[in-house]
Design an enzyme around this catalytic site. Structure first.
Site, PDB file in Angstrom:
ATOM      1  N   LYS A  84       0.859  -1.186   0.000  1.00 34.44           N
ATOM      2  CA  LYS A  84       0.000   0.000   0.000  1.00 34.44           C
ATOM      3  C   LYS A  84       0.898   1.241   0.000  1.00 34.44           C
ATOM      4  O   LYS A  84       1.755   1.401   0.885  1.00 34.44           O
ATOM      5  CB  LYS A  84      -0.863  -0.048   1.264  1.00 34.44           C
ATOM      6  CG  LYS A  84      -2.138   0.736   1.191  1.00 34.44           C
ATOM      7  CD  LYS A  84      -2.954   0.430   2.431  1.00 34.44           C
ATOM      8  CE  LYS A  84      -4.291   1.072   2.444  1.00 34.44           C
ATOM      9  NZ  LYS A  84      -4.959   0.869   3.739  1.00 34.44           N
TER      10      LYS A  84
HETATM   11  O1  G3P Z   1      -8.003   1.975   5.016  1.00 34.02           O
HETATM   12  C1  G3P Z   1      -8.083   3.151   5.772  1.00 34.02           C
HETATM   13  C2  G3P Z   1      -9.324   3.919   5.548  1.00 34.02           C
HETATM   14  O2  G3P Z   1     -10.387   3.056   5.452  1.00 34.02           O
HETATM   15  C3  G3P Z   1      -9.448   5.050   6.519  1.00 34.02           C
HETATM   16  O3  G3P Z   1     -10.651   5.106   7.193  1.00 34.02           O
HETATM   17  O4  G3P Z   1     -12.196   5.923   8.918  1.00 34.02           O
HETATM   18  O5  G3P Z   1      -9.749   6.471   9.092  1.00 34.02           O
HETATM   19  O6  G3P Z   1     -11.164   7.543   7.376  1.00 34.02           O
HETATM   20  P1  G3P Z   1     -10.956   6.349   8.198  1.00 34.02           P
END
Ligand code: G3P
Length: 222
Positions: A84
């Protein structure tokens, strides 16, 4: 549509893998930080072993040579590793390099269709648009998914659209309707997708009625 779990929590991964509904895992440094008591390197290696499907592991280097060094190390953890890489110029250069070496990549922190298009051109296996974070600042995350899916369809681009930063089950339904290839979900959202209050109520009635039948015929059994 494939469903990935967005977590580094081994217990949650085991729990949902057993249900046969999880196709892969995505992690990032923030998710590793949540598993405080575990060594992050061990954790990443364990997840890669535990899961048959793709497991995204994120690099943290900024410099090209270091990005490649970290990527090659992570790719060595298992055949199912997807490296990633955050979106940037140097990230695109790294994706181009890794793609030529047949290493799969997931370009993270995508917030525009142009970023997704460029990541795809560089050879990314997946692009990860963060829809919840766009919603958080008053934009429409799902419009971004619609735009990327349309562009990739127009040009037969094989890079998969992996919807990330999902905040609720409606995001999942809408992503599926738009034709996204993958959604990655925190375990809590997957749990909410399983549950429906009418299912629980209906089951209570079925069980109560079976109890009544059993009262009439105590020998009743399948
Ligand atoms: O893979 C990471 C992504 O899903 C981030 O999620 O909730 O931190 O915006 P969030």
């Amino acid at each position: 549509m494939k469903i990935f779990l967005d977590t580094a929590n081994i217990e949650a991964i085991k729990k949902y893998l057993e249900l046969g509904i999880v196709d892969g895992i995505t992690t990032n440094p923030s998710l590793l930080l949540k598993e405080k008591s575990r060594d992050p390197i061990d954790l990443m290696r364990n997840i890669v072993k535990l899961v048959d499907g793709p497991v995204s592991l994120e690099i943290v280097a900024i410099d090209f040579e270091e990005i490649i060094e970290e990527s090659l190390k992570l790719a060595n953890y298992g055949d199912n590793v997807v490296v990633k890489i955050p979106m940037s110029s140097v990230g695109l250069k790294a994706i181009n390099f890794l793609t030529k070496k047949n290493i799969k990549t997931n370009v993270t922190l995508i917030f525009s269709a142009n970023q997704a298009l460029l990541a795809a051109k560089a050879g990314a296996t997946y692009v990860s648009p963060f829809i919840g974070r766009l919603d958080d600042i008053g934009h429409d995350g799902l419009t971004l998914i619609s735009d990327i899916v349309q562009i990739f369809t127009n040009y037969d681009i094989t890079t998969q659209v992996l919807v990330a930063s999902i905040r609720h089950p409606i995001h999942v339904i809408e992503s599926a309707k738009l034709g996204a290839d993958v959604v990655t979900l925190p375990p809590e959202i997957l749990q909410k997708m399983i549950y429906h209050t009418l299912t629980d109520k209906g089951l209570d009635v079925f069980l109560a009625d079976w109890g009544k039948l059993k009262k009439e015929n105590p020998n009743l059994q399948f």
